[in-house]
Design an enzyme around this catalytic site. Structure first.
Site, PDB file in Angstrom:
ATOM      1  N   ASP A 242       1.292 -51.486   6.007  1.00 27.62           N
ATOM      2  CA  ASP A 242       1.173 -50.085   5.969  1.00 27.62           C
ATOM      3  C   ASP A 242       0.029 -49.747   5.172  1.00 27.62           C
ATOM      4  O   ASP A 242      -0.439 -49.923   4.022  1.00 27.62           O
ATOM      5  CB  ASP A 242       2.460 -49.845   5.002  1.00 27.62           C
ATOM      6  CG  ASP A 242       2.431 -48.031   4.419  1.00 27.62           C
ATOM      7  OD1 ASP A 242       1.432 -47.599   5.246  1.00 27.62           O
ATOM      8  OD2 ASP A 242       3.363 -47.849   3.689  1.00 27.62           O
TER       9      ASP A 242
ATOM     10  N   ALA B 115      -2.347 -47.144   5.209  1.00 32.89           N
ATOM     11  CA  ALA B 115      -3.082 -46.038   4.768  1.00 32.89           C
ATOM     12  C   ALA B 115      -4.293 -46.130   3.815  1.00 32.89           C
ATOM     13  O   ALA B 115      -5.415 -45.079   4.436  1.00 32.89           O
ATOM     14  CB  ALA B 115      -2.011 -45.144   4.068  1.00 32.89           C
TER      15      ALA B 115
ATOM     16  N   TYR C 214      -2.764 -33.482  28.205  1.00 31.98           N
ATOM     17  CA  TYR C 214      -1.146 -33.920  27.647  1.00 31.98           C
ATOM     18  C   TYR C 214      -1.232 -35.345  27.846  1.00 31.98           C
ATOM     19  O   TYR C 214      -0.851 -36.067  26.919  1.00 31.98           O
ATOM     20  CB  TYR C 214      -0.056 -33.463  28.793  1.00 31.98           C
ATOM     21  CG  TYR C 214       1.096 -33.760  28.297  1.00 31.98           C
ATOM     22  CD1 TYR C 214       1.901 -32.734  27.132  1.00 31.98           C
ATOM     23  CD2 TYR C 214       1.927 -34.688  28.648  1.00 31.98           C
ATOM     24  CE1 TYR C 214       3.193 -32.937  26.849  1.00 31.98           C
ATOM     25  CE2 TYR C 214       3.211 -35.050  28.312  1.00 31.98           C
ATOM     26  CZ  TYR C 214       3.916 -34.175  27.319  1.00 31.98           C
ATOM     27  OH  TYR C 214       5.196 -34.644  26.955  1.00 31.98           O
TER      28      TYR C 214
ATOM     29  N   PHE D 170       6.466 -47.423  -0.073  1.00 33.13           N
ATOM     30  CA  PHE D 170       6.188 -45.949  -0.188  1.00 33.13           C
ATOM     31  C   PHE D 170       7.366 -45.209   0.064  1.00 33.13           C
ATOM     32  O   PHE D 170       8.185 -45.695   0.930  1.00 33.13           O
ATOM     33  CB  PHE D 170       4.875 -45.500   0.511  1.00 33.13           C
ATOM     34  CG  PHE D 170       4.895 -43.898   0.493  1.00 33.13           C
ATOM     35  CD1 PHE D 170       4.074 -43.551  -0.660  1.00 33.13           C
ATOM     36  CD2 PHE D 170       5.174 -43.006   1.181  1.00 33.13           C
ATOM     37  CE1 PHE D 170       4.137 -42.127  -1.209  1.00 33.13           C
ATOM     38  CE2 PHE D 170       4.860 -41.634   1.151  1.00 33.13           C
ATOM     39  CZ  PHE D 170       4.363 -41.215  -0.102  1.00 33.13           C
ATOM     40  N   ASP D 171       7.605 -43.917  -0.426  1.00 35.78           N
ATOM     41  CA  ASP D 171       8.759 -43.195  -0.396  1.00 35.78           C
ATOM     42  C   ASP D 171       9.461 -43.176   0.925  1.00 35.78           C
ATOM     43  O   ASP D 171      10.520 -43.200   1.216  1.00 35.78           O
ATOM     44  CB  ASP D 171       8.801 -41.862  -1.146  1.00 35.78           C
ATOM     45  CG  ASP D 171       7.916 -41.895  -2.368  1.00 35.78           C
ATOM     46  OD1 ASP D 171       7.520 -42.969  -2.924  1.00 35.78           O
ATOM     47  OD2 ASP D 171       7.806 -40.833  -2.866  1.00 35.78           O
TER      48      ASP D 171
ATOM     49  N   HIS E 217      12.670 -33.656  -6.172  1.00 42.13           N
ATOM     50  CA  HIS E 217      11.403 -33.503  -7.050  1.00 42.13           C
ATOM     51  C   HIS E 217      10.711 -32.342  -6.127  1.00 42.13           C
ATOM     52  O   HIS E 217       9.925 -31.504  -6.812  1.00 42.13           O
ATOM     53  CB  HIS E 217      10.620 -34.575  -6.913  1.00 42.13           C
ATOM     54  CG  HIS E 217      10.162 -35.519  -5.981  1.00 42.13           C
ATOM     55  ND1 HIS E 217      11.018 -36.167  -5.081  1.00 42.13           N
ATOM     56  CD2 HIS E 217       9.146 -35.666  -5.206  1.00 42.13           C
ATOM     57  CE1 HIS E 217      10.682 -36.590  -4.074  1.00 42.13           C
ATOM     58  NE2 HIS E 217       9.320 -36.291  -4.194  1.00 42.13           N
TER      59      HIS E 217
ATOM     60  N   LYS F 133      -5.489 -40.399   4.882  1.00 41.21           N
ATOM     61  CA  LYS F 133      -6.037 -41.119   3.937  1.00 41.21           C
ATOM     62  C   LYS F 133      -7.303 -41.765   4.404  1.00 41.21           C
ATOM     63  O   LYS F 133      -8.297 -41.048   4.585  1.00 41.21           O
ATOM     64  CB  LYS F 133      -5.190 -42.168   3.269  1.00 41.21           C
ATOM     65  CG  LYS F 133      -4.097 -41.499   2.414  1.00 41.21           C
ATOM     66  CD  LYS F 133      -2.958 -41.234   3.030  1.00 41.21           C
ATOM     67  CE  LYS F 133      -1.763 -40.858   2.194  1.00 41.21           C
ATOM     68  NZ  LYS F 133      -0.593 -40.363   3.130  1.00 41.21           N
TER      69      LYS F 133
HETATM   70  N1  F0G Z   1       2.631 -45.038   3.513  1.00 39.98           N
HETATM   71  C1  F0G Z   1       1.882 -44.734   2.213  1.00 39.98           C
HETATM   72  C2  F0G Z   1       1.159 -46.090   1.601  1.00 39.98           C
HETATM   73  C3  F0G Z   1       1.694 -43.780   1.747  1.00 39.98           C
HETATM   74  O1  F0G Z   1       0.775 -43.286   0.624  1.00 39.98           O
HETATM   75  C4  F0G Z   1       1.955 -42.502   2.769  1.00 39.98           C
HETATM   76  C5  F0G Z   1       1.698 -41.029   2.115  1.00 39.98           C
HETATM   77  C6  F0G Z   1       2.620 -42.638   3.672  1.00 39.98           C
HETATM   78  C7  F0G Z   1       2.969 -43.837   4.079  1.00 39.98           C
HETATM   79  C8  F0G Z   1       3.241 -41.628   4.510  1.00 39.98           C
HETATM   80  O2  F0G Z   1       2.145 -41.052   5.264  1.00 39.98           O
HETATM   81  O3  F0G Z   1       2.112 -38.675   4.321  1.00 39.98           O
HETATM   82  O4  F0G Z   1       0.968 -39.243   6.601  1.00 39.98           O
HETATM   83  O5  F0G Z   1       3.638 -39.234   6.483  1.00 39.98           O
HETATM   84  N2  F0G Z   1       1.446 -40.762   0.847  1.00 39.98           N
HETATM   85  C9  F0G Z   1       1.097 -39.450   0.458  1.00 39.98           C
HETATM   86  C10 F0G Z   1       1.060 -39.570  -1.131  1.00 39.98           C
HETATM   87  C11 F0G Z   1       2.066 -38.407   0.908  1.00 39.98           C
HETATM   88  O6  F0G Z   1       0.728 -38.419  -1.610  1.00 39.98           O
HETATM   89  O7  F0G Z   1       0.793 -40.625  -1.610  1.00 39.98           O
HETATM   90  P1  F0G Z   1       2.174 -39.362   5.610  1.00 39.98           P
END
Ligand code: F0G
Length: 460
Positions: A216, A218, A72, A125-126, A451, A259
């Site tokens: 950010d 990824a 843990y 990102f969303d 979506h 990623k």
């Molecule tokens: N930031 C970026 C640039 C991303 O592309 C994603 C996720 C996230 C943050 C969030 O990360 O999914 O690990 O919680 N992108 C995926 C996509 C879901 O399909 O582009 P996560």
């Protein structure tokens, strides 16, 4: 084929996939309410929904699972991961998270100190946008103009518009800007890279105004590879040196490790030297993700990630990765399919506004093309257009996206060039009958993030 990098690995384990018949695909899509998110993956032949957590681990990573230390607190696995992250970023503090959005929910509210503060990104990102807004902030995008010009080459379409950035800071007042987020590569612009020159200029503007910078990251390794390929002065630098130079320009690193971490689950928070922010993040991570030395991950997850982070910096791997996406893009362009050019690091973005111009934006042309591609070849892509954008929260009207994209996202180390050739052949056929496609209307629509769960029927 020789113009593209050959795969720098051989295949040791396979996961069978199957193409069900066309009549079955037609039925499955109907049962799924014409929304590919609702398909079972067993009914998909080639799954290009996302590159997130869908790649293949190496045998070194699989072997490392056995040395996972499931403690843990203070596991050996955590310290192995911490060492690698410190080495790659040059940052002092590391906290794991279960995935990217876990890292976001821990750090962003600590930066957004007052309701109404703004956060500026090249494009959020969303989930990043969602966490800014949940924390009471306002997410403002600040992408360069070239990003919206699909047909013409530009080496760094992911860049910030620097003049716009200065104007936003001036208009809002620097004390009202919680952070600048550099999204590398810029996912929503087509996985387009950001140059070090541009990031240096962003850093300069942020420092002048005393605004913290978040990466950010990824897909930071893919971004670093593009810098090596395309930015003068970096031809002979290692990917790791370029990554270090990138991280030196920021204060905080948030990563979806699904990623460029080359794992199926995982996320990271790294903080350069702000002890107070680290202490706040450590407090916040406990109720949300888990104790700060595991953050929602098992010991074995952290061991696989420690190795994946190193593997993702390998140049042969990166060249093959970027070439795979380019190969699909090249075939599509040769076949007359309109795409965001040049292709980016993780996906080909197909311009469905031009494939099916007869479909109005609120009947979702890219979703129609996406569905037709599934019927044609059992291939699953994802709509990035007006369906994803949703409705205006005040007027409830459908918002019109700038572009109606279908994203064909390539998982890492997963499909071969033959698979991608097949994808191109199928999409070229769909493109050729694009003007005959019909739009979609809702039979179910959820109030937010519609979506994922929406159901449709085809328009007459
Ligand atoms: N930031 C970026 C640039 C991303 O592309 C994603 C996720 C996230 C943050 C969030 O990360 O999914 O690990 O919680 N992108 C995926 C996509 C879901 O399909 O582009 P996560």
């Amino acid at each position: 084929m020789s113009q593209y990098q050959l795969p720098p690995y051989k295949i040791k384990m396979v996961e069978p996939i199957k193409l069900i018949s066309k009549s079955q695909r037609i039925n499955k899509l109907k049962e799924a309410g014409y929304n590919p998110f609702r398909l079972k993956s067993e009914d998909v032949f080639i799954d290009l929904l996302t590159d997130s957590g869908t790649g293949a681990m190496s045998h070194f990573q699989w072997a490392a699972l056995m040395q996972g230390d499931e403690a843990y607190a203070g596991s050996r696995s955590f310290y192995r991961l911490e060492n690698v992250v410190k080495d790659i970023t040059g940052y002092k503090y590391v906290i794991p998270a279960h995935q990217g959005r876990g890292a976001e929910q821990v750090v962003l509210p600590a930066l957004i100190k007052r309701e109404g503060m703004s956060v500026i990104s090249n494009i959020h990102f969303d989930t990043t946008r969602a966490h800014v807004e949940i924390a009471g902030g306002r997410a403002i995008d600040c992408a360069c103009e070239e990003c919206f010009d699909l047909d013409n080459y530009h080496p760094f379409k992911g860049n910030f518009d620097l003049d716009k950035l200065k104007t936003i800071i001036q208009e809002k007042g620097k004390e009202n800007i919680a952070a600048i987020i550099m999204t590398i590569t810029n996912n929503s612009a087509g996985g387009q890279p950001v140059s070090l020159e541009n990031m240096r200029a962003v850093n300069h503007i942020a420092r002048e105004n005393n605004i913290p910078i978040v990466i950010d990251g990824a897909r930071y390794a893919e971004n670093s590879f593009y810098i090596k390929q395309r930015e003068a002065g970096y031809e002979n630098k290692s990917i790791k040196a370029i990554a270090l130079e990138t991280f030196a320009l920021a204060d905080i690193f948030l990563m979806s490790a699904k990623k460029d971490g080359l794992v199926n689950i995982g996320g990271l928070i790294a903080i350069k030297d702000d002890l107070e922010l680290f202490q706040q993040a450590r407090v916040r991570v406990i109720p949300m993700e888990g104790f700060p030395t595991y953050g929602g991950l098992t010991g074995r997850d952290m061991d696989a990630l420690a190795i994946g982070l190193e593997e993702a910096l390998d140049e042969d791997y990166l060249k093959y990765r970027i070439d795979e996406v380019k190969y699909l893009g090249d075939l599509l362009r040769e076949g007359g399919v309109p795409i965001q050019y040049p292709t980016g690091g993780h996906a080909v973005f197909v311009d469905c506004g031009r494939i099916a111009p007869q479909i109005p934006f609120d009947e979702f042309p890219a979703q129609a093309v996406c569905n037709e591609l599934y019927i044609e070849g059992g291939i699953r892509g994802v709509e990035i257009g007006s369906l994803l954008l949703g409705r205006d929260p005040d007027t409830k009207e459908n918002l019109k996206a700038d572009k109606e994209f279908l994203r064909l996202t390539i998982p890492r180390r997963t499909y071969t060039f033959e698979h991608l050739k097949y994808v191109a052949e199928c999409l070229i056929k769909v493109n050729n009958r694009g003007k005959k496609l019909k739009g979609l209307k809702f039979t179910y629509e959820s109030p937010i993030l519609r979506h994922f769960t929406a159901e449709f029927e085809p328009c007459e």
